[in-house]
Structure formats: C-alpha cells, structure tokens
Design a protein around this motif. Structure first.
Motif, mmCIF file in Angstrom:
data_model
loop_
_atom_site.group_PDB
_atom_site.id
_atom_site.type_symbol
_atom_site.label_atom_id
_atom_site.label_comp_id
_atom_site.label_asym_id
_atom_site.label_seq_id
_atom_site.Cartn_x
_atom_site.Cartn_y
_atom_site.Cartn_z
ATOM 1 N N GLY A 144 7.914 -9.511 -4.643
ATOM 2 C CA GLY A 144 9.034 -9.854 -5.518
ATOM 3 C C GLY A 144 8.565 -10.590 -6.755
ATOM 4 N N HIS A 145 9.425 -11.461 -7.255
ATOM 5 C CA HIS A 145 9.152 -12.387 -8.359
ATOM 6 C C HIS A 145 9.244 -11.760 -9.741
ATOM 7 N N THR A 146 8.710 -10.563 -9.952
ATOM 8 C CA THR A 146 8.722 -9.968 -11.288
ATOM 9 C C THR A 146 10.006 -9.184 -11.584
ATOM 10 N N HIS A 147 10.881 -9.053 -10.589
ATOM 11 C CA HIS A 147 12.162 -8.355 -10.741
ATOM 12 C C HIS A 147 11.984 -6.883 -11.083
ATOM 13 N N GLN A 148 10.853 -6.315 -10.691
ATOM 14 C CA GLN A 148 10.583 -4.904 -10.935
ATOM 15 C C GLN A 148 10.807 -4.092 -9.665
ATOM 16 N N SER A 149 10.913 -2.783 -9.839
ATOM 17 C CA SER A 149 11.071 -1.889 -8.683
ATOM 18 C C SER A 149 9.860 -0.984 -8.582
ATOM 19 N N TYR A 150 9.299 -0.914 -7.378
ATOM 20 C CA TYR A 150 8.189 -0.005 -7.139
ATOM 21 C C TYR A 150 7.985 0.190 -5.642
ATOM 22 N N ALA A 151 7.441 1.336 -5.312
ATOM 23 C CA ALA A 151 6.996 1.640 -3.949
ATOM 24 C C ALA A 151 5.670 2.367 -4.122
ATOM 25 N N CYS A 152 4.595 1.592 -4.140
ATOM 26 C CA CYS A 152 3.264 2.092 -4.485
ATOM 27 C C CYS A 152 2.336 2.031 -3.277
ATOM 28 N N THR A 153 1.173 2.637 -3.448
ATOM 29 C CA THR A 153 0.071 2.369 -2.531
ATOM 30 C C THR A 153 -1.084 1.797 -3.350
ATOM 31 N N ILE A 154 -1.620 0.699 -2.855
ATOM 32 C CA ILE A 154 -2.780 0.049 -3.464
ATOM 33 C C ILE A 154 -3.837 -0.055 -2.370
ATOM 34 N N PRO A 155 -5.072 0.340 -2.635
ATOM 35 C CA PRO A 155 -6.082 0.320 -1.570
ATOM 36 C C PRO A 155 -6.389 -1.090 -1.092
ATOM 37 N N ASP A 156 -6.580 -1.223 0.221
ATOM 38 C CA ASP A 156 -6.987 -2.508 0.784
ATOM 39 C C ASP A 156 -8.503 -2.674 0.607
ATOM 40 N N PRO A 157 -9.100 -3.778 1.059
ATOM 41 C CA PRO A 157 -10.537 -3.980 0.839
ATOM 42 C C PRO A 157 -11.435 -2.883 1.404
ATOM 43 N N SER A 158 -10.926 -2.157 2.393
ATOM 44 C CA SER A 158 -11.732 -1.066 2.957
ATOM 45 C C SER A 158 -11.519 0.248 2.213
ATOM 46 N N GLY A 159 -10.644 0.224 1.194
ATOM 47 C CA GLY A 159 -10.367 1.427 0.427
ATOM 48 C C GLY A 159 -9.233 2.269 0.970
ATOM 49 N N LYS A 160 -8.586 1.820 2.026
ATOM 50 C CA LYS A 160 -7.516 2.570 2.655
ATOM 51 C C LYS A 160 -6.187 2.285 1.960
ATOM 52 N N PRO A 161 -5.401 3.319 1.606
ATOM 53 C CA PRO A 161 -4.132 3.086 0.922
ATOM 54 C C PRO A 161 -3.184 2.225 1.761
ATOM 55 N N ARG A 162 -2.434 1.357 1.069
ATOM 56 C CA ARG A 162 -1.489 0.475 1.763
ATOM 57 C C ARG A 162 -0.227 0.335 0.906
ATOM 58 N N THR A 163 0.919 0.395 1.554
ATOM 59 C CA THR A 163 2.201 0.358 0.860
ATOM 60 C C THR A 163 2.497 -1.037 0.311
ATOM 61 N N VAL A 164 2.929 -1.072 -0.960
ATOM 62 C CA VAL A 164 3.347 -2.302 -1.631
ATOM 63 C C VAL A 164 4.678 -2.007 -2.311
ATOM 64 N N THR A 165 5.715 -2.793 -1.995
ATOM 65 C CA THR A 165 7.050 -2.481 -2.503
ATOM 66 C C THR A 165 7.717 -3.688 -3.149
ATOM 67 N N SER A 166 8.700 -3.393 -3.981
ATOM 68 C CA SER A 166 9.578 -4.409 -4.578
ATOM 69 C C SER A 166 10.881 -3.722 -4.942
ATOM 70 N N ALA A 167 11.999 -4.420 -4.749
ATOM 71 C CA ALA A 167 13.327 -3.816 -4.947
ATOM 72 C C ALA A 167 14.085 -4.474 -6.100
ATOM 73 N N ALA A 168 13.425 -4.593 -7.253
ATOM 74 C CA ALA A 168 14.045 -5.117 -8.474
ATOM 75 C C ALA A 168 14.619 -6.514 -8.224
ATOM 76 N N SER A 169 15.923 -6.711 -8.457
ATOM 77 C CA SER A 169 16.528 -8.042 -8.338
ATOM 78 C C SER A 169 18.039 -7.926 -8.239
ATOM 79 N N PHE A 170 18.674 -9.041 -7.892
ATOM 80 C CA PHE A 170 20.139 -9.199 -7.918
ATOM 81 C C PHE A 170 20.866 -8.259 -6.972
#
Length: 614
Positions: free
Chosen positions: A315-341
């Motif tokens: 959260g915190h940035t009030h943005q919306s996203y449902a991404c994958t960002i690699p973890d330290p081992s290089g494996k994709p991992r889901t990272v999400t945020s649902a905007a705000s309000f």
C-alpha cells in the motif's frame, strides 16, 4: 470461529500501556457440511476447492481506506481503465464501504477458504463522518466487513500509540468519552500487526508481529510491517519511545519464526509500495518493453524479502497493481496493491499444497476488481453510516463557503508524472494560510508552504449530500484538511528556503518527490530534464517578482508538521522565532467564508506558480 474473531484483547495490547506481547493463536474451524462428499470429489488434485492435496485459498485484500465510509467524490472516486486497444477511459463513481462490503461478500461466495487482509492506513486522514469520532466508525465497519488481519500504516499513528491501542482493544475516548449513551466502543475484532514497530527500551514489537490463519489443517501466516520511514511522516509526539525497523530484515526474521512453528505458507502485509508505469487499475505491469513494469521502494524490498514469503500485499502509494517481482532466488512472486479509498479490492488465489504445507507459486493468480456502485449497498453499512451522520450533523452540515467548480487535488498518475506538482486545492490552502498568518500579531508571514500529503480530498462542486451544488460544508472542508495541524509562522533565511525547495526532489524525497504547495506571489521553475536538487532553478525562486536573497530572513507560514522537519524537509526544523496560530482547518474554513458567497462563489485558483520545464 477463526482466531481473529476471539476477543482475547490482552494479547494485542501495546507495550507502552504495560501489557506484554502475546502470540495470536489459531482455532481450527469445524468441518463444513458435506465435507465427506467433497473429500471424495477432491481426491488427489481434485478441483482445488476442498479436501484434495491442492486447495485454493482466496485472499481478498485492500489498502489505504483512510476512513472513506461514504463514496468518495471527484478525482478520489475515479479510476482509469486500460482498454484492449491501448486507449484508456475514466470510470466515474467508484468506492464507498456500503459497496465494498457487497463486492467482498459476493466474491467470497463459493469459496470454502477465504481470508480478508489489509495493508495499512485503514484509518487516519479520514472524512468527518469517521474522523470526528476518532475513526471508531471505520473500525466498526471493518469488523462488519469481516477483516481478518491488517498491518499498521503510518496513518494508524496519527493520534499516537496510545490511541492506536484503544482502537485495537476498545473503550471510550479518554477525553471525549463515549459518543452514544449506553454504547461502549468494542475495538477491532481483527489484529493490527506491527512487526517492525518496537519499544526502544525493550526491543519488543508494540503489537503482534504476525498472525496465523488456520482452517482444516491449512495454515497461512501473515507478517505485518509499515514503512521504515514512518517516523518522518507522522507527529513525533505520538510515537515517542517507538522505533521503526527495516522492512526486509523484519519480514525475514519473522518468516523464520513462522517456519519454526510449522507455517510454510506466508504472506507479508507491507505498508510501502511502488509506482506502476500506468495509472490504469488493470494495467499488466509484467508486460515487457521500455517504460513497462513498476518502480519505487517496493521493488528493492520485494527482491530482498526471503523466498519463504509467497506473496506481498502492499500500500502507501495509493496505486493499483498486481505484478510479479522476482524473489532473491529469481522466482516470480506476486505483489499487489488496490489503489485507495475502497475503490478496488484484490482477489488472489493461493493454491495450497497439503503435502508440503506451502503455496504453489506457479499457481498464484491475482487481479484487482472495481468497487462499482451498481450493486445493492450493504444495509448494515448504510445503517452504520447513517447513525454516525446523524451524530455529526450539527457540525458537518454547516455551510462554510461556495465554489463555482471543482477545486481538484489530482492523485499521482504515472502517465502524467508532473500533473500533481501544483494543485488547485494546494494553492487554495496555501493562500488561506498566508492570509491567516500575514497580520503582524499572527507572525507577519510573507509566504506559505503546504505539504502535499496533508491535502486529502478535492472540493467537489456537485455533492451527493443534498446541500446544493457549489455549497461547501464543514464536513467537506474537514475531508480536505483532516489533521487539524496548528499553523506556525517562522523565520527562514533565503538560503534555507532554496534548500527547502531542493529537498522536494532530493535526499529522502529523491525517489518519490514531495512538491510543496506555495502561496500566491512565490514562484520558481522546476527543470525536469535534470535530477535531484539540480531540478530547482535557483535564479528562478522569487517572492512577488523579486529574487530570493540567500542572506535575507523571511517569515514563512506552515503547519507544525512541516515546521518539525517532517516529510523529508529537515532544513525546516532549523527555523527560528516560531509563532503558533489557529489550526489549518480553521484557517481554511475562515478563508472560504470570507471569500465566497452564493452569489459570488470562489473559483478554482489559477495555476502557474511553479513553471515546469520538460
């Protein structure tokens, strides 16, 4: 009944109030009706819904509600949608807890295992219907939403640690008491997690660091943290004795604790976020290509959080996203945020392997969904809002001014990266503050500076409250300036003023600039072709057309939050000769009343105080 519904609040008390940390337990739910048939149907991999080896667990999440119980208006009630042909369209009229409740309840249907979690800033900077009652209404609404767990955010500390303790544990406000005869506030029925917020003396977390959700042998652990920089963006008096630790170190530490307890499926609830390349809620930030993806603090955090963690709700940035960002081992991992309000919620499917007791990462699916208002509003939420609106009506409905059109407070838009540098609402507030603090007995201010994060809402010409188009009520003014910061006038040298402008785009604000809103007569140029402090064209900084003299002393109006050097402006705490005035809200209300009427409404202030070179 899950552990979150237990009213064992002693285990969630804040250390500052003298209670020790207790680990949140978990209860196993009774086997659902028809489970024996489902067990046979789901043998082996089955359909993923019940008693087979692979089980789908639904994770519903949202963030940054900020007490928006009523439908947000203006730009705060809009979303951008990306069309298949690459064009975008604006979706009007989204959000409102009555509709969020209906959408969440519909989403849970047919899902045997469903968890609802949040990533902080559920309260704080709230509109009057919640803020007037110290956000008790929002906590009650979250209880009705069946929220299972949330992390703290920076705004949970707006009124300090003791008040957060009361909201967790219940009881009437220590000064104002109970708001209704015969009704005592019961507190949150869900745990606030604050793994990286510790007592400076003992080093122990002030709230539970983690929570274990358990049903039918399925265990999922949640670790909750807020951004490490929380101390720089909240009132210092309310967090004395507390330390905010590194997000990655803390999450990794408690991931090991959970694994020792036999919990291998872990979700981090993190009140820190990023900026996707598009402001559209349905943008695919995994799309390859130049300008695609996501940037900001969450990227480095996600890349360094242990692979033991299976998903990050942010959260915190009030943005919306449902991404994958690699973890330290290089494996994709889901990272999400649902905007705000409450405009969006995220629906994530976590496929749980009963044999390994872990989430199958390749099977994780996540998407954001719009909280439309074309569904039947939840009656229990409507009743709750109505109850508090009745209590607040004598204060809320008082007309304080008139406007001729929307006075906007644009949210950050990755496609328009400098659209929020100068805001009509910011200009209005800065002008009001200058006028209030300009008289000699108020400090003799020559200019005013306003922090952008303190401007929470636009002023909207057409409102749903029925008071009349263009009428600004006290409740609407409160929604714009809900913190009730006291105004100050201070001495700053011209050199310190220039450094202040440079700190908007350097130091702590280098990655995410914070553009101060300035009063009329104060002008400068922002050169976006350069980086860091060099973006401020020093020779362009002027007051009433005259270049700022680095050696000269100027009287500057600002709220106490800024005067303390908060929000990444350490030079401001070097001020001298401080004089304290009225609250920022009172100042705004007085300005609106003095400068507008039904026959002569106030027009949106013109832009042009900050010249942008692109």
């Amino acid at each position: 009944m899950a552990a979150t519904r237990k009213k064992n609040k002693a285990g969630r008390r804040i250390l500052a109030l003298g209670a020790g940390l207790a680990t949140v337990g978990a209860l196993v739910a009774a086997m659902p009706a028809g489970a024996s048939q489902d067990r046979a149907a789901d043998a082996g991999y089955g359909n993923g819904k019940g008693w087979g080896r692979m089980v789908d667990v639904q994770l519903l999440s949202f963030n940054d509600l900020h007490g928006n119980l009523e439908p947000p208006t203006g730009s705060s009630g809009r979303l951008t949608q990306l069309n298949e042909d690459g064009t975008t369209k604006t979706i009007e009229g989204v959000g409102g807890v009555e509709y969020l409740a209906t959408h969440l309840r519909q989403a849970r249907q047919g899902n045997r295992y469903s968890i609802t979690a949040a990533a902080g800033d559920m309260i704080g900077a709230s509109p009057l219907v919640s803020g007037l009652f110290h956000d008790e209404p929002t906590v009650e609404a979250l209880n009705k939403l069946k929220l299972d767990v949330t992390s703290v955010g920076n705004h949970e500390f707006d009124e300090g640690g003791r008040e957060l303790a009361r909201l967790q544990n219940g009881g009437c406000h220590p000064v104002e008491g109970c708001y209704e005869e015969g009704r005592t506030f019961s507190g949150a029925h869900f745990p606030y997690l604050a793994a990286n917020v510790t007592d400076e003396k003992t080093g122990r977390p002030m709230l539970d660091p983690y929570y274990i959700w358990e049903r039918d042998g399925i265990k999922i652990g949640f670790i909750g943290v807020t951004l490490e920089g929380t101390a720089d963006i909240v009132n210092a008096d309310g967090i004395k004795g507390l330390k905010f630790g590194d997000e990655v170190e803390t999450i990794n530490k408690y991931a090991k604790v959970l694994e020792r307890k036999g919990v291998k499926s872990i979700v981090a609830l993190l009140h820190e976020g990023g900026m996707p390349a598009s402001g559209a809620y349905n943008y695919d930030c995994d799309t390859p290509g130049a300008g695609a993806g996501i940037s900001g603090p969450i990227v480095d955090i996600a890349k360094n959080v242990t692979p033991q963690v299976d998903a990050l709700v942010t959260g915190h940035t009030h943005q919306s996203y449902a991404c994958t960002i690699p973890d330290p081992s290089g494996k994709p991992r889901t990272v999400t945020s649902a905007a705000s309000f409450g405009r969006l919620y995220t629906d994530t499917t976590l496929t749980y392997d009963r044999r390994t007791k872990d989430i199958v990462r390749t099977a994780v699916a996540s998407a954001n969904h719009v909280v439309t208002r074309d569904v039947t509003p939840a009656k229990d939420m409507t009743d709750l809002i109505s109850r508090y609106k009745t209590l607040s009506a004598p204060v809320a409905n008082r007309a304080v001014g008139h406007i001729s059109a929307d006075i906007e407070n644009p949210l950050p838009d990755p496609k328009k990266p400098f659209a929020d540098v100068e805001r009509p609402a910011g200009n209005l507030i800065a002008d009001a503050q200058l006028e209030a603090m300009a008289p000699a007995d108020k400090g003799g201010a020559q200019l005013a500076l306003m922090n952008p994060g303190g401007i929470r809402m636009p002023l909207t010409y057409a409102q749903s409250g029925g008071e009349g188009d263009g009428v600004v009520t006290y409740a609407e003014a409160y929604a714009v300036q809900p913190f009730t910061n006291m105004m100050t006038t201070v001495d700053l040298t011209g050199a310190q003023l220039i450094t202040t402008l440079q700190q908007q785009v350097s130091g702590a604000n280098l990655a995410a600039p914070k553009y101060l809103q300035v009063s009329k007569g104060f002008t400068y140029t922002l050169d976006t072709t350069k980086t860091g402090a060099d973006r401020i064209v020093v020779d362009s900084v002027k007051l009433n057309g005259e270049a700022i003299d680095p050696a000269k002393t100027y009287r500057v109006a600002m709220n106490e939050f800024l005067a303390a050097g908060s929000d990444g402006f350490p030079v401001l705490k070097e001020h001298k000769n401080k004089l304290v005035g009225a609250s920022d809200l009172d100042v705004l209300v007085a300005y609106m009343t003095a400068h507008s009427s039904a026959s002569a409404p106030l027009a949106p202030p013109a832009l042009g105080r900050i010249t942008i070179v692109k």
